[in-house]
Design a protein around this motif. Structure first.
Motif, PDB file in Angstrom:
ATOM      1  N   VAL A  39       0.899   4.071  -2.967  1.00  0.00           N
ATOM      2  CA  VAL A  39       0.560   5.468  -2.664  1.00  0.00           C
ATOM      3  C   VAL A  39       1.702   6.405  -3.074  1.00  0.00           C
TER       4      VAL A  39
ATOM      5  N   MET B 299      -7.137   1.811  -6.185  1.00  0.00           N
ATOM      6  CA  MET B 299      -6.407   2.981  -5.702  1.00  0.00           C
ATOM      7  C   MET B 299      -7.227   3.734  -4.653  1.00  0.00           C
ATOM      8  N   THR B 300      -8.524   3.869  -4.902  1.00  0.00           N
ATOM      9  CA  THR B 300      -9.412   4.554  -3.964  1.00  0.00           C
ATOM     10  C   THR B 300      -9.480   3.806  -2.635  1.00  0.00           C
TER      11      THR B 300
ATOM     12  N   LEU C   8      -6.171   4.400  -0.727  1.00  0.00           N
ATOM     13  CA  LEU C   8      -6.123   5.741  -0.153  1.00  0.00           C
ATOM     14  C   LEU C   8      -7.089   5.873   1.022  1.00  0.00           C
TER      15      LEU C   8
ATOM     16  N   ASP D 159      -8.595   2.123 -10.715  1.00  0.00           N
ATOM     17  CA  ASP D 159      -8.996   3.295  -9.932  1.00  0.00           C
ATOM     18  C   ASP D 159      -9.700   2.911  -8.636  1.00  0.00           C
TER      19      ASP D 159
ATOM     20  N   ILE E 224      -5.530   4.013   4.127  1.00  0.00           N
ATOM     21  CA  ILE E 224      -4.450   4.754   4.792  1.00  0.00           C
ATOM     22  C   ILE E 224      -5.002   5.979   5.512  1.00  0.00           C
ATOM     23  N   THR E 225      -5.954   6.673   4.899  1.00  0.00           N
ATOM     24  CA  THR E 225      -6.581   7.823   5.555  1.00  0.00           C
ATOM     25  C   THR E 225      -7.287   7.391   6.833  1.00  0.00           C
TER      26      THR E 225
ATOM     27  N   GLU F  43       0.954  11.995  -9.743  1.00  0.00           N
ATOM     28  CA  GLU F  43       0.148  13.215  -9.615  1.00  0.00           C
ATOM     29  C   GLU F  43       1.003  14.451  -9.877  1.00  0.00           C
TER      30      GLU F  43
ATOM     31  N   ARG G 105       0.835  -1.209   0.000  1.00  0.00           N
ATOM     32  CA  ARG G 105       0.000   0.000   0.000  1.00  0.00           C
ATOM     33  C   ARG G 105       0.866   1.254   0.000  1.00  0.00           C
TER      34      ARG G 105
ATOM     35  N   PHE H 172       1.499   6.751  -6.742  1.00  0.00           N
ATOM     36  CA  PHE H 172       0.348   7.600  -7.075  1.00  0.00           C
ATOM     37  C   PHE H 172       0.704   9.078  -6.897  1.00  0.00           C
ATOM     38  N   CYS H 173       1.354   9.414  -5.790  1.00  0.00           N
ATOM     39  CA  CYS H 173       1.764  10.807  -5.531  1.00  0.00           C
ATOM     40  C   CYS H 173       2.770  11.285  -6.580  1.00  0.00           C
TER      41      CYS H 173
END
Length: 200
Positions: free
Chosen positions: A86, A118-119, A122, A115, A125-126, A93, A82, A89-90
């Motif tokens: 992430v 990925m969601t 995220l 996607d 982790i949040t 971005e 994970r 992904f960053c």
């Protein structure tokens, strides 16, 4: 990754007077390596009292506890897969800011990460960080010291074992208030069974 964290701790523990002694360097490296691998694999063993080390090493060990080991292992924590996804992904971005029309899918092991996957990563982790922050707040309100609250919560959420302060590797949770013990037991369950499973 283990070697990277080990070297950070080793260099932070060595002083100039020890640099000429191979034995001192070897022992410091061995203690750092054992603690990092123990925290990352969440086995909770200790060969040295890291609460006596410099505070920067505590932060490194907390990062190791949060990170955890590889996917598919019985270790706790967020898991490396994970974290890697992430970070990718960053990185992409930032590239999208420079090249707005570029199509830059996140890949892992030559496969495109969808996607919805990925969601979910995220969101996980949040949620993990939100539970950690909320848990630390609850523990400090319940009467635990700040160091014990941070170390105990991160340790229990990752099912590691030793925390910081009096909950460190040479201490125990014996003096923890009763409410805090029950709360940490609940946090251990949440960390072991994965967040979404328990919360659903």
């Amino acid at each position: 990754i283990v070697l990277f964290f080990t070297l950070i701790i080793t260099f932070s523990l060595l002083d100039i007077s020890q640099l000429h002694s191979i034995q001192a360097i070897e022992k410091t490296f061995r203690d750092a390596l054992f603690q990092v691998s123990s925290m990352m694999t969440t086995t909770g063993f200790a060969t040295a009292d890291y609460t006596l080390w410099m505070p920067v090493t505590w932060i490194v060990l907390l990062l190791v506890m949060i990170t955890g080991a590889s996917a598919g292992s019985t270790a706790g924590g967020v898991k490396l897969i994970r974290i890697v996804i992430v970070f990718k992904f960053c990185y992409y971005e930032f590239k999208r800011f420079i090249h707005p029309n570029a199509v830059l899918p996140v890949r892992y092991n030559e496969h495109i990460v969808k996607d919805d996957t990925m969601t979910r990563i995220l969101a996980f982790i949040t949620l993990y960080l939100m539970i950690a922050a909320f848990g630390i707040l609850i523990l400090t309100i319940s009467g635990m010291g700040f160091l014990e609250s941070v170390g105990g919560l991160i340790s229990c959420l990752g099912d590691v074992g030793p925390g910081l302060g009096s909950n460190g590797p040479m201490g125990s949770y014996a003096d923890t208030p009763t409410f805090s013990k029950w709360f940490l037991a609940l946090i251990m369950l949440v960390g072991r069974l994965e967040l979404f499973t328990v919360l659903l």
